[in-house]
Design a protein around this motif. Structure first.
Motif, short mmCIF file in Angstrom:
data_model
loop_
_atom_site.label_atom_id
_atom_site.label_comp_id
_atom_site.label_asym_id
_atom_site.label_seq_id
_atom_site.Cartn_x
_atom_site.Cartn_y
_atom_site.Cartn_z
N VAL A 153 34.14 -83.12 106.76
CA VAL A 153 34.03 -82.15 105.85
C VAL A 153 32.58 -81.47 106.13
O VAL A 153 31.71 -82.16 106.50
CB VAL A 153 34.05 -82.22 104.52
CG1 VAL A 153 35.40 -82.66 104.18
CG2 VAL A 153 33.12 -83.18 104.01
N LEU A 154 32.54 -79.93 106.24
CA LEU A 154 31.34 -79.14 106.34
C LEU A 154 30.86 -78.79 104.73
O LEU A 154 31.93 -78.22 104.08
CB LEU A 154 31.61 -77.92 106.92
CG LEU A 154 30.29 -76.98 107.18
CD1 LEU A 154 29.25 -77.73 108.10
CD2 LEU A 154 30.76 -75.92 107.84
N ASP A 155 29.84 -79.12 104.20
CA ASP A 155 29.18 -78.85 102.76
C ASP A 155 28.74 -77.29 102.62
O ASP A 155 28.56 -76.79 103.79
CB ASP A 155 28.76 -80.06 102.38
CG ASP A 155 27.30 -80.16 102.55
OD1 ASP A 155 26.66 -79.19 103.23
OD2 ASP A 155 26.69 -81.27 102.00
N GLU A 156 28.28 -77.25 101.74
CA GLU A 156 27.61 -75.87 101.29
C GLU A 156 26.48 -75.72 101.94
O GLU A 156 25.81 -74.85 101.92
CB GLU A 156 27.67 -75.55 99.74
CG GLU A 156 26.80 -76.27 98.94
CD GLU A 156 27.29 -77.70 98.34
OE1 GLU A 156 28.06 -78.40 99.23
OE2 GLU A 156 26.98 -78.18 97.22
N HIS A 157 25.70 -77.14 102.38
CA HIS A 157 24.43 -77.03 102.53
C HIS A 157 24.51 -76.97 104.39
O HIS A 157 23.42 -77.27 105.03
CB HIS A 157 23.64 -78.37 102.22
CG HIS A 157 23.45 -78.43 100.65
ND1 HIS A 157 22.92 -77.55 99.77
CD2 HIS A 157 24.13 -79.27 100.04
CE1 HIS A 157 23.17 -77.85 98.81
NE2 HIS A 157 23.79 -78.96 98.70
N GLY A 158 25.41 -77.08 104.74
CA GLY A 158 25.87 -77.08 106.12
C GLY A 158 25.69 -78.37 106.97
O GLY A 158 25.79 -78.57 108.13
N ARG A 159 25.94 -79.45 105.93
CA ARG A 159 25.74 -80.77 106.46
C ARG A 159 27.49 -81.32 106.75
O ARG A 159 28.17 -80.67 106.04
CB ARG A 159 25.43 -81.67 105.34
CG ARG A 159 23.50 -81.33 105.03
CD ARG A 159 23.21 -82.24 104.10
NE ARG A 159 24.05 -82.10 102.97
CZ ARG A 159 23.73 -82.55 101.80
NH1 ARG A 159 22.52 -83.30 101.56
NH2 ARG A 159 24.48 -82.63 100.56
N VAL A 160 27.55 -82.08 107.64
CA VAL A 160 28.84 -82.76 107.96
C VAL A 160 28.78 -84.20 107.42
O VAL A 160 27.93 -85.04 107.71
CB VAL A 160 29.23 -82.42 109.33
CG1 VAL A 160 30.43 -83.45 110.00
CG2 VAL A 160 29.17 -81.26 109.78
N HIS A 161 30.00 -84.46 106.86
CA HIS A 161 30.19 -85.81 106.25
C HIS A 161 31.87 -86.36 106.68
O HIS A 161 32.50 -85.43 106.92
CB HIS A 161 30.18 -85.80 104.81
CG HIS A 161 28.99 -85.16 104.12
ND1 HIS A 161 27.89 -85.59 103.95
CD2 HIS A 161 29.00 -83.96 103.85
CE1 HIS A 161 27.06 -84.79 103.48
NE2 HIS A 161 27.61 -83.65 103.35
N SER A 162 31.49 -87.65 107.14
CA SER A 162 32.83 -87.77 107.69
C SER A 162 33.47 -89.32 107.06
O SER A 162 32.79 -89.96 106.18
CB SER A 162 32.68 -88.14 109.25
OG SER A 162 31.64 -89.25 109.56
N GLY A 163 34.71 -89.39 107.36
CA GLY A 163 35.26 -90.72 107.02
C GLY A 163 36.57 -91.28 107.72
O GLY A 163 37.14 -90.28 108.59
N CYS A 164 36.99 -92.44 107.61
CA CYS A 164 38.09 -92.88 108.24
C CYS A 164 39.10 -93.82 107.42
O CYS A 164 38.57 -93.81 106.00
CB CYS A 164 37.41 -93.70 109.60
SG CYS A 164 36.66 -95.26 108.85
N ASN A 165 40.34 -93.84 107.81
CA ASN A 165 41.17 -94.43 106.57
C ASN A 165 40.65 -96.06 106.95
O ASN A 165 40.36 -96.54 107.80
CB ASN A 165 42.72 -94.23 107.23
CG ASN A 165 42.94 -94.45 108.72
OD1 ASN A 165 42.26 -94.23 109.47
ND2 ASN A 165 44.13 -94.89 108.76
N VAL A 166 40.90 -96.64 105.80
CA VAL A 166 40.53 -97.86 105.42
C VAL A 166 41.86 -98.62 104.77
O VAL A 166 41.95 -98.32 103.50
CB VAL A 166 39.07 -97.99 104.54
CG1 VAL A 166 38.87 -99.63 104.30
CG2 VAL A 166 38.10 -97.24 105.29
N GLY B 145 37.43 -90.97 102.22
CA GLY B 145 36.16 -91.32 102.42
C GLY B 145 35.12 -90.24 102.92
O GLY B 145 33.93 -90.50 102.42
N ALA B 146 35.47 -89.13 103.36
CA ALA B 146 34.71 -87.99 103.71
C ALA B 146 34.28 -87.22 102.53
O ALA B 146 33.15 -87.10 102.16
CB ALA B 146 35.46 -86.97 104.62
N PHE B 147 35.26 -87.06 101.69
CA PHE B 147 35.06 -86.35 100.44
C PHE B 147 33.84 -87.33 99.67
O PHE B 147 32.89 -86.54 98.86
CB PHE B 147 35.98 -86.13 99.07
CG PHE B 147 37.17 -85.19 99.89
CD1 PHE B 147 36.77 -84.17 100.92
CD2 PHE B 147 38.48 -85.45 99.68
CE1 PHE B 147 37.44 -83.35 101.26
CE2 PHE B 147 39.50 -84.83 100.44
CZ PHE B 147 39.16 -83.68 101.19
#
Ligand code: THU
Length: 136
Positions: free
Chosen positions: A34-47, A61-63
């Protein structure tokens, strides 16, 4: 609006996350970013989990990573998975996205090689229930 460089960053992060998936039961690796409101990217994988229903989707996971880092708005989501059919977010993850995203938020669906489809949240989850409904 999502710029080309932002889209590239998002897809790269989702693809990198896919390689970290823990999916010993389904063997179906998914990555999300995901791209957030600050321009940062956060990621996740299935677990996944031996108690199958306890498994987590990549998007969840990304949220979670976004919220932990202080992000509160999703400007775009990318999901990466393999196979002939599009790996679109499951129903639960569409609702999770709804918490943090506007109806016109882009959802990019890709595989390891290419961007395969682009939706908006409203297309994936029409007439949805969200935080506004709880406002007095
Ligand atoms: N999965 C995700 O992580 N995201 C999706 O949007 C669809 C499904 C995962 C859950 C499970 O670990 C595997 O893919 C097979 O359903």
């Amino acid at each position: 609006m999502l710029t080309e460089p932002e889209q590239d960053r998002l897809l790269r992060a989702a693809r990198a996350a896919q390689t970290q998936a823990y999916a010993p039961y389904s063997h179906f690796a998914v990555g999300a970013a995901v791209l957030d409101e600050h321009g940062r990217v956060h990621s996740g994988c299935n677990v996944e989990n031996a108690a199958y229903p306890e498994g987590l989707c990549a998007e969840a996971g990304a949220f979670s990573a976004m919220v932990l880092a202080g992000g509160r708005r999703v400007r775009a989501l990318a999901v990466v998975g393999d196979g002939a059919r599009l790996v679109t977010p499951c129903g639960g993850c569409r609702q999770k996205l709804r918490e943090f995203a506007a109806p016109d938020t882009p959802v990019l669906v890709a595989d390891r090689v290419q961007l395969r489809a682009r939706f908006t949240l409203a297309q994936l989850l029409p007439d949805s229930f969200g935080p506004e409904q709880l406002a007095p």
